[in-house]
Each structure stands twice: as structure tokens, then as C-alpha cells.
Design an enzyme around this catalytic site. Sequence first.
Site, mmCIF file in Angstrom:
data_model
loop_
_atom_site.group_PDB
_atom_site.id
_atom_site.type_symbol
_atom_site.label_atom_id
_atom_site.label_comp_id
_atom_site.label_asym_id
_atom_site.label_seq_id
_atom_site.Cartn_x
_atom_site.Cartn_y
_atom_site.Cartn_z
ATOM 1 N N ASN A 23 0.420 -1.630 -0.099
ATOM 2 C CA ASN A 23 -0.048 -0.138 -0.350
ATOM 3 C C ASN A 23 0.766 1.506 0.089
ATOM 4 O O ASN A 23 0.673 2.604 -0.065
ATOM 5 C CB ASN A 23 -0.788 0.067 0.989
ATOM 6 N N CYS A 64 -6.958 -0.321 8.834
ATOM 7 C CA CYS A 64 -6.750 -1.473 7.950
ATOM 8 C C CYS A 64 -6.405 -0.200 7.020
ATOM 9 O O CYS A 64 -5.081 0.291 6.675
ATOM 10 C CB CYS A 64 -8.122 -2.840 6.983
ATOM 11 N N GLY A 107 -10.536 2.245 6.858
ATOM 12 C CA GLY A 107 -11.212 1.888 8.091
ATOM 13 C C GLY A 107 -12.247 2.214 8.070
ATOM 14 O O GLY A 107 -12.682 2.320 9.161
ATOM 15 N N ARG A 113 -20.306 -1.632 -0.999
ATOM 16 C CA ARG A 113 -20.510 -3.348 -1.453
ATOM 17 C C ARG A 113 -21.668 -4.388 -1.332
ATOM 18 O O ARG A 113 -20.880 -5.401 -1.583
ATOM 19 C CB ARG A 113 -19.456 -3.829 0.741
#
Length: 616
Positions: free
Chosen positions: A297, A383, A386, A429
Site C-alpha cells: 500500500n 486497515c 478504516g 459493497r
Amino acid sequence: MTAPHVTLGEVLPARAVQNRLTNSGTDNCSLCASRESLKMEPLAVTLLPGEERVIDKDIMYICPFSGPVKGKVFITNYRLYFKSADADPSVTLNVPLGAIGRVEKMGGASSRGENSYGLDITCKDMRNLRFALKQEGHSRRDIFDILFRYAFPLSHGLLLFAYLSQEKYEENGWSVYKPMDEFRRQGLPTDKWRITFINDNYELCDTYPTILVVPFKATEEDLRKVSTFRSRGRIPVLSWIHRENQAVICRCSQPLVGMSGKRNKDDERYLDVIREANGTAKLTIYDARPSVNAVANKATGGGYEGDDTYQNAELVFLDIHNIHVMRESLKKLKDIVYPNVEESHWLSSLESTHWLEHIKLVLSGAIQVADKISGGNSVVVHCSDGWDRTAQLTSLAMLMLDSHYRTLRGFQVLLEKEWISFGHKFASRIGHGDKNHADQDRSPIFVQFIDCVWQMTKQFPTAFEFNERLLMTILDHLFSCRFGTFLYNCESARDTNELRSKTVSLWSLVNSDSTSYLNPFYTPESSRVLYPVASMRHLELWVTYYIRWNPRIRQQQQSPVEQRYIELLALRDEYLKKLEELQLTDSSPNSSHLSNSSAPNAASPTQHITHLHTPF
């Protein structure tokens, strides 16, 4: 059924829909549908307030369990409903259009073979549907166009059904979660933590809620500086505080370190202030990602907190994979459970999906967070952005630590707080109302979280006030678009679209019929911390959810012990009701012989009630 007056953007009655389709140059078959709509049969299912029928059609349902079934399909602005004509037992389907992920044409005009021409429907809730029609006269065009239009309203300039629903409930579910009340319940603010309204207009972070809890020592200017170094401006903020040891769970997104290893003194100092708030020796930062992904990342400007720059912190990677891995894993699971379960290679097939392995890693990470907090050490969880793995970890850890979240209403607060208000991207999602089924943003992160909750309820059957039915209802309406609860990606988008004033909350449905969602075995234990066993030997596939469309599974859903317990509770309620009736009779003027009784050993009604309340 007559349609109410229609305003712009509302779903139209059948004939008006057909005319619109015709006027927009769709095809002449809409006239056929219009004619067909005039002779609509009585519908075998009760329509919701605001739900309108659009089209009926004779069709053949290719049932994967019992073969081709003749019947009629009814499409409304909310659902697809099929009823068999002469099958015994009767076959019915009741599918919210929001649960449809993909609609495709099967076969063509020249296709050969019986039932080779029709529609293939892929659903988001672990099932697929196949319908066959006669090949002559383009018989599927009208139903395909209407189904495509109403299953994906946002792709066609229509409103989601939640905005058309006219349902009314005794309870207003939007009042379940009030941030200030929840923070007060946790004992906030304190001399170390304060409530800030810096994000009141979503200026600091457009995907965070308006009310945030931050370290008392951090100024508004500090927060602005930190936001420039966190992905999407999602700074570390408090999610939960331990009442006794004052350890906190903070959540955020990754730091913007990049390939050059950038530093931000304000961010480093801010994390140290979090650590100091309860005297934690070393702040533990849980990075949900595998370390390889976190390093990768950096190439896109992200990264992680290095030991050299964050000297009073320890970094722990939890090895939970990203949204793409989870999407493929559930797809593999669906392949082995629908329509048929292959018994001979079941265990190896299940293992190859890696679904339970992912469940194990998520639960294991949450256990580590909860354990660290119980030991008095504060933690920060993130992550990449987040809003996916971070929400899984914080909410599961809070469920383990705080018994309030294990109650029916407390669990609703947990979802509203950690998932909805903190910006899990439900719209992206799930793809509500969107025809783009191949969108790479789709992923079952929330389904996976609910599965983890189910695993906990199996391991601690008396610790949760709510039952499995609640979890399944939540997942059904995650897709259905009947309620506003899971719509949009964040609070700012919900405010823009006036969600709370124009739609109904799922919690209105649940709390107006709360007894249906209660666990009869629940035993309140306020101080108990739950540590589930995150081992493959103790995790199970949630059969009653993932394989529920198989008729053989459906027949054996309820446990006989639970069924008997519910029967006993009903019997107890019946006896209590009879006792109350007897008491009313006894206290009436006509029963003076009882009221004048002065027998010293006469048992009072209260004593009887107390006795009957004794648990079985």
C-alpha cells in the site's frame, strides 16, 4: 388495486410503466404487458403499503430441487413473487428485487431443447433463479425489461423502494441510536477524553459521523493536522472505553507514509496522547492487513506506523485479507452449497473456499483487541481506509467486552455506531439498486461480520438476548431496500438524501415485534467478557443461512430443545394469564366470601405469581 397520485420519481402503476417504456423506445411488447396487466389475478401475498403490482406472466420456474414447475410470476415495485399452478406441494418464491444482483437472458430464438429460453437471475442471498418461457413472439422482452428496471432502480433514474414504502410502526427505529446517550452510557466525557463537534458539517472527514470523541489534550487544530496524514481524513477517534481501567479502542485509517517514508510529527504526538490517557506503557496498533499488503500500500501513498517513528507503540498485523479475497471466497462457498451439496467431498470442498479460515482470522483479531483492553492497554485499530476490516474488529471486540451490545437494542446501537455512522460503504459493497454486478467494490464484509456474531452465539448460547432470526432478518434487509437503515455509504450521504425523514428504519420492524427476536435461553451477565474459541475445530458453517434454500435443510431448522423451551414459556404465559383472570374475579364485589376470608394461611396472589416465575 388503484395507484395513488404519482409524483416525479415514484414507481408508476403497470400501464403507466409500460407507456413510459414504449415512449422511451424500449419495444412494442410493452403494449402486450399493458394488456396483460388489465387481467391481473388476485395476488397470493399481501402487498406492503406503497407496493404496487407491475406485471403478471405465465412462466415455467426451473426449480433445482423438483424440476420444472408451471405457474405465474408477479412483479411489483418491491418483489418478484412466483406461485405454482398445480404442483403438490405448492412451490412459491418471494424475492425482494433488492436481493437480485444480475438478470440475464438465457438462450435465443433459435435455441433448441425444452426450457432453454428464458431468464437467469443471480441473487445476492445465496440462490439463483431460472425461468423458462415460450420462444415465439419475443415473450421474455417485457418481463426482462421490467425486472431489469425495478431490480436496479438507481441505474434507471428511479427511487429505491425504501423511499416509496408507506409502512407505519409503533416504534420509531431511527431513535434507537443517539450518539450522546451512548457516549454517556460509556461514562464519557472524562478528564482525558472530550466530545468534539469539529466534524459537524463533515468538513474534517466526509465519511465520519458529526460527533467524535478525541483526547482531551488534542486541540481542534491538532485534529486538522492529523487528518492530512490519515487516508480519507479518518483520524484516530474513540469507539469504546473500559469503565474500570480506562483503556480505549480507537479506530482510524492507515497513515499516508508512501514509498518515501513520510513522517508527520502531529500524528506521532497524537497517538502518544492516546497512549498517555490511561498510562499505557506501549500503545498497540492493530493493522488488520497482512504485512505484505500493508507494505504494498506504500506504493499508492498509504502504509503503516513504523517502529522507528512511533517509538511508544507496537504494531501487530492480523493477516485479514482484503475485500476482493472475501468476495471470491463467498462466491466459492455459494458454488458448493447451491443448489446441491455434494456429500462425498463436502469437507474438502468447504476447506477450498477458505470462508471459515477468514472467519477464524477476523475472530482471532477481535479476541486480541479485547484481551489487550481487558489487560488495561489502549489500542488503535485500522486497515486501509478504516471502514471494512476495522469495523469488523472494533464491533466484535466491543461485543466481547460489553454485555450491553449483546442485548437486542444494544446490538442495534452497535451496528448503527460502528458500521453505519462510521461509514462502512454499504452502497458500494452491496450495490443497492445498481446494475453493475461486476463492480470490484462489491464485497460481503458485513455478511462476514454477522457470521462471526452467529459463531459467538453458538459458543455462548445464553449470553445473547437476541436469536438467530434477528441475524437472518438483518441480512435479508441488508439487500431488500425495504428499509433505509443500510442505504448509502456514510452519514453525509444519508443527510443529503433525507434518509431519516423519508424512509423507515429496520429497527421499527424489529422493535415493534421484539419477542420474535428474543433468545429464550438468555441469562444476563453484566461483567462477563466473552472469548470465543477461534479454532477451525470450533467453527461451523452457518447452514441455516447459507443452505436455507435447500428444502431438506429448511425442514430441520429449529432445534428441538429450543422449540420445547418456547412451548414451555408459552405455557407459563398462558397460566399467568389465567391466574390474572382469577385474581380479577376474586377482587370483584361478587366474591365477597373470598375478600372477607380471614384464614391466616391463605396464600396471596403475589406468592402465586412469584412461584410461577420460577425458571423451568
